[in-house]
Design a protein around this motif. Structure first.
Motif, short mmCIF file in Angstrom:
data_model
loop_
_atom_site.label_atom_id
_atom_site.label_comp_id
_atom_site.label_asym_id
_atom_site.label_seq_id
_atom_site.Cartn_x
_atom_site.Cartn_y
_atom_site.Cartn_z
N ARG A 531 0.87 -1.18 0.00
CA ARG A 531 0.00 0.00 0.00
C ARG A 531 0.90 1.23 0.00
O ARG A 531 1.70 1.43 0.91
CB ARG A 531 -0.90 -0.01 1.22
N PRO A 532 0.81 2.05 -1.03
CA PRO A 532 1.78 3.14 -1.17
C PRO A 532 1.76 4.10 0.03
O PRO A 532 0.70 4.46 0.54
CB PRO A 532 1.33 3.86 -2.45
N GLN A 533 2.97 4.50 0.43
CA GLN A 533 3.11 5.46 1.53
C GLN A 533 4.48 6.11 1.42
O GLN A 533 5.48 5.61 1.94
CB GLN A 533 2.96 4.77 2.90
N ASP A 534 4.53 7.23 0.72
CA ASP A 534 5.79 7.93 0.50
C ASP A 534 5.76 9.23 1.27
O ASP A 534 4.97 10.12 0.96
CB ASP A 534 5.99 8.20 -1.00
N PRO A 535 6.62 9.42 2.28
CA PRO A 535 6.58 10.63 3.11
C PRO A 535 7.34 11.81 2.52
O PRO A 535 7.37 12.88 3.11
CB PRO A 535 7.23 10.17 4.41
N ASP A 537 8.78 14.67 -0.46
CA ASP A 537 8.37 15.49 -1.59
C ASP A 537 9.01 14.96 -2.87
O ASP A 537 10.13 14.43 -2.86
CB ASP A 537 8.85 16.94 -1.42
N GLY A 538 8.29 15.11 -3.98
CA GLY A 538 8.86 14.93 -5.30
C GLY A 538 8.84 16.29 -5.98
O GLY A 538 9.20 17.29 -5.36
N PRO A 539 8.36 16.36 -7.21
CA PRO A 539 8.18 17.67 -7.82
C PRO A 539 7.00 18.43 -7.22
O PRO A 539 6.85 19.63 -7.44
CB PRO A 539 7.93 17.34 -9.29
N THR A 540 6.16 17.73 -6.45
CA THR A 540 5.06 18.34 -5.71
C THR A 540 5.20 17.95 -4.24
O THR A 540 5.93 17.01 -3.90
CB THR A 540 3.70 17.87 -6.24
N PRO A 541 4.52 18.64 -3.34
CA PRO A 541 4.59 18.25 -1.93
C PRO A 541 4.12 16.81 -1.74
O PRO A 541 3.14 16.37 -2.34
CB PRO A 541 3.63 19.24 -1.25
N GLY A 542 4.83 16.07 -0.90
CA GLY A 542 4.41 14.73 -0.56
C GLY A 542 3.04 14.74 0.10
O GLY A 542 2.63 15.73 0.73
N GLY A 543 2.31 13.63 -0.03
CA GLY A 543 0.96 13.58 0.51
C GLY A 543 0.90 13.84 2.01
O GLY A 543 0.05 14.61 2.49
N GLN A 544 1.81 13.20 2.77
CA GLN A 544 1.78 13.38 4.22
C GLN A 544 2.09 14.82 4.63
O GLN A 544 1.33 15.42 5.41
CB GLN A 544 2.74 12.41 4.90
N PRO A 545 3.20 15.40 4.18
CA PRO A 545 3.43 16.80 4.57
C PRO A 545 2.39 17.76 4.03
O PRO A 545 2.07 18.76 4.69
CB PRO A 545 4.83 17.10 4.01
N ALA A 546 1.83 17.50 2.85
CA ALA A 546 0.77 18.37 2.33
C ALA A 546 -0.46 18.30 3.22
O ALA A 546 -1.10 19.33 3.51
CB ALA A 546 0.43 17.98 0.90
N ALA A 547 -0.81 17.10 3.66
CA ALA A 547 -1.95 16.96 4.57
C ALA A 547 -1.65 17.65 5.90
O ALA A 547 -2.53 18.33 6.47
CB ALA A 547 -2.26 15.48 4.79
N ALA A 548 -0.42 17.50 6.38
CA ALA A 548 -0.05 18.16 7.64
C ALA A 548 -0.19 19.67 7.53
O ALA A 548 -0.70 20.34 8.43
CB ALA A 548 1.37 17.78 8.02
N ALA A 549 0.26 20.24 6.40
CA ALA A 549 0.19 21.69 6.22
C ALA A 549 -1.26 22.17 6.24
O ALA A 549 -1.60 23.17 6.89
CB ALA A 549 0.86 22.08 4.91
N ALA A 550 -2.14 21.46 5.50
CA ALA A 550 -3.54 21.86 5.48
C ALA A 550 -4.18 21.68 6.85
O ALA A 550 -5.01 22.51 7.28
CB ALA A 550 -4.29 21.05 4.42
N LEU A 551 -3.81 20.62 7.57
CA LEU A 551 -4.36 20.40 8.90
C LEU A 551 -3.93 21.49 9.88
O LEU A 551 -4.71 21.91 10.74
CB LEU A 551 -3.91 19.02 9.43
N VAL A 552 -2.69 21.97 9.76
CA VAL A 552 -2.23 23.07 10.62
C VAL A 552 -3.08 24.31 10.40
O VAL A 552 -3.53 24.97 11.35
CB VAL A 552 -0.74 23.37 10.36
N THR A 553 -3.33 24.65 9.14
CA THR A 553 -4.14 25.83 8.83
C THR A 553 -5.57 25.65 9.35
O THR A 553 -6.14 26.56 9.97
CB THR A 553 -4.16 26.07 7.31
#
Length: 682
Positions: A531-535, A537-553
């Motif tokens: 089950r994919p789980q990459d913490p 960033d690639g050329p776009t924000p990684g899913g986990q840090p992107a979710a964290a950023a939105a959750l902080v806001t």
């Protein structure tokens, strides 16, 4: 006759609809056919703007003899990595493990149940040095399947077992404990060792735009005043914007530079790069006032609306690198071509200003346009630029990949909403709102439990069938939150909360982290592998840090401790990696800067049509405090969707006011912009 891909919605798959290869789309039908015929799968992964994908298609997939062999010995599956990032992620992990590297086109041979046993990338039609010819690879693997089946299956089983292992993470503190000055300092130290002081950027060629790292560096300087962080960001932004990777005629960035000097790009233009870099340049301008940043913001935003906007109001994924069968043909110039368009005097002057030489900087003596210094005659340059752009419009244009990807459109909404509000461009703000409406109406649907669910893509106003992945939910939520802050339309923050609540219910692992796929949408074949789980960033924000950023806001806007704790948990693994690999953790580090700063929260209250309300709102959005959270509303007209940050915030003496809070402590409200700006600088 067209093959099965003629019924696909992906522009990349449609590019292969006339191949003599009997392609299948990824799915149960392909696996069933492989089992019925007892042959392996050949899985080819790429994307519409991929230059070498086009090359391999022309050399091999359009060749009747090669196609006939593929059809006889394999079930051939074509995958658009942008439509199915989950498929791409699993097989890219296998490719990198087997070969030590990866890239696209990606070529994977797998058992009928999807377990890979041989992986590679581009294969030429004839052997080149140590790279075998594609027909040789096909013949060898078909023979191995026929004569050494047990070895092949055993190898596939070993690979599958390795993929199934969860990636090891260091035992250590939680995400909250990692939100610490020492972690940031160690990451900055590691990043500094890779900084290219002469040309900007990090590491050597090829150089990709370090969008998330630049956002982190700007936030770090805004919070601490660190001059070195600003210098690294400033040098990189200047070098990219003045070099050949930036389109000096129309605006917009190419995907990456093939050299260390940002001179020659790989010419495809991606939506995600331009959305991210537009926002980074906006934040750099907000911080320093550099006119170069403002120019790039304005040109890139206008380019997005002119070149990538779809009839439905979304944004297309990319422009191809090729036209007329050649990479870069649309963009490059010779001195002779300049003179033909501009005349001898202006042609020679433009060649000097734009770095066009007789020797050329690209193939066949052509040059990529650069703007290493501001021209000495702005009016003359404006005329030259307009004439060259008009002449370029008469050239054959690169193809456009017009699928609308949820995540990348979320990034575009965030960038255009924020830029439109700060620079007072209502056309950009309207474009952000229209795109958000498309995401809300076409890309979102409720499930049986009442959760908001996203699809990954749409095209021509028709939603795709692939389920949204974590980055889709996170980046669309990010876009909605930015739009709510820019407009005071609370529907968007409420929509962001519904998406992020779905993330916490459907994507969570047992350690507080987040998977890239939802628990009920994980592909059965992929789920048996990993089950994919990459913490990272690639050329776009990684899913986990992107979710964290939105959750902080969202946590700041709603006052929810639960959401803040979820953000900290999602940051745990990315921040563990950040101290060693900061270039892969820029978004997590940028989010850490927001947390270390508070983040600061500003509630602007007052009638929407009051000039004082608008002035306070714009001053708040123009502040450079990292991760600043802004809410706007009329205290006499707050609806049920208004965030808690606006509750119980009255006018002050019948005047619009701004309430500034930080670290769970609120200051006295202010009613003038100078006092607000001072509060947000402190």
């Amino acid at each position: 006759m067209p093959n099965r891909l003629a019924a696909a919605t992906s522009p990349y798959l449609l590019q292969h609809a006339d191949n003599p290869v009997d392609w299948w789309e990824w799915g149960d039908d392909a696996f069933a056919e492989a089992r019925r015929r007892d042959v392996p799968l050949l899985i080819s992964v790429g994307y519409a703007a991929c230059h070498w994908c086009h090359v391999m298609a022309h050399e091999s997939f359009e060749d009747p003899a090669t196609a006939a062999f593929m059809n006889e010995h394999f079930v051939n599956v074509k995958v658009d990595r942008e439509e199915r990032p989950d498929v791409d992620a699993v097989y890219m992990t296998a490719t990198q493990a087997m070969t030590g590297s990866g890239g696209w086109p990606m070529t994977v041979f797998a058992t009928p149940d999807g377990r890979p046993f041989f992986c590679g990338t581009y294969f030429p039609p004839r052997r080149v040095q140590q790279v075998p010819a594609f027909p040789e690879v096909l013949a060898a693997l078909a023979a191995a399947w026929s004569t050494r089946r047990d070895e092949v299956v055993a190898s596939a089983g070993s690979v599958a077992d390795a993929l199934a292992q969860r990636p090891a993470t260091a035992d250590g503190p939680s995400g909250g404990d990692l939100v610490d000055e020492r972690v940031v300092a160690r990451a900055l130290g590691a990043l500094g060792t890779t900084f290219d002081e002469r040309d900007g950027g990090f590491g050597g060629a090829p150089k990709f735009p370090p969008s998330m790292v630049l956002e982190w560096l700007l936030r770090h300087h805004a919070r601490t005043g660190d001059a070195d962080a600003l210098a690294m960001a400033r040098r990189t932004l200047d070098a990219m914007a003045r070099g050949g990777m930036y389109d000096q005629l129309a605006g917009g960035y190419a995907r990456y530079s093939v050299d260390a000097t940002w001179t020659v790009p790989h010419f495809e233009k991606m939506l995600y790069d331009n959305a991210l870099l537009l926002r980074v340049h906006l934040h750099a301008w907000r911080l320093t006032g550099d006119p170069l940043d403002r120019r790039v913001v304005e040109e890139t935003a206008d380019w997005l609306l002119a070149e990538l906007r779809t009839p439905q109001g979304g944004f297309a994924s990319a422009l191809d690198a090729d036209s007329e069968g050649r990479e870069g043909a649309f963009y490059v110039w010779t001195p002779t071509q300049l003179r033909e368009v501009l005349g001898d005097d202006d042609g020679a002057w433009a060649a000097d200003v734009l770095g066009v030489t007789d020797e050329g900087t690209f193939e066949h003596g052509a040059s990529v346009l650069q703007r290493q210094a501001e021209p000495d005659d702005a009016d003359r340059f404006a005329s030259v630029r307009a004439r060259l752009r008009a002449a370029r419009e008469r050239r054959p244009r690169p193809a456009r990949d017009d699928k609308v990807v949820s995540a990348w459109n979320g990034l575009a909404v965030a960038a255009l909403a924020e830029a439109g509000a700060v620079l007072e461009r209502p056309d950009w703000l309207d474009a952000a709102r229209t795109c958000a409406r498309l995401l809300a109406d076409l890309h979102t649907h409720p499930d049986a439990a009442g959760d908001d669910r996203l699809v990954r893509t749409s095209r021509d106003g028709v939603a795709g069938t692939a389920a949204g992945v974590l980055e889709d939910y996170a980046d669309v939520a990010e876009g909605y939150l930015a739009l709510a802050a820019a407009t005071g339309e609370h529907e968007w923050s409420a929509r962001a909360e519904r998406l992020l609540r779905t993330v916490l219910r459907r994507f969570a692992d047992d350690a507080g982290g987040l998977f890239d796929t939802a628990d009920d949408t994980t592909d059965a074949v992929l789920g048996a592998l990993r089950r994919p789980q990459d913490p990272t960033d690639g050329p776009t924000p990684g899913g986990q840090p992107a979710a964290a950023a939105a959750l902080v806001t969202l946590a700041a806007a709603t006052g929810s401790l639960e959401l803040r704790e979820a953000a900290l948990a999602a940051l745990r693994v990315p921040l563990q990696l950040a101290v060693r690999y900061p270039r892969a953790a820029g978004w997590a580090l940028a989010t850490t800067e927001a947390l270390l700063d508070g983040p600061r929260e500003v509630a602007v209250v007052g009638p929407a049509d009051d000039a004082a309300t608008r002035a306070l709102h714009r001053s708040a959005l123009a502040a450079s405090a990292p991760g600043l959270v802004v809410a706007l509303g009329d205290p006499d007209r707050l609806g049920a969707e208004a965030p808690a940050l606006l509750r119980d915030r009255p006018l002050v003496g019948d005047r619009p006011a701004a309430y500034v809070c930080r670290g769970f402590v609120c200051e006295r409200p202010v009613t003038d912009t100078a006092a607000l700006e001072q509060a947000l600088r402190a």
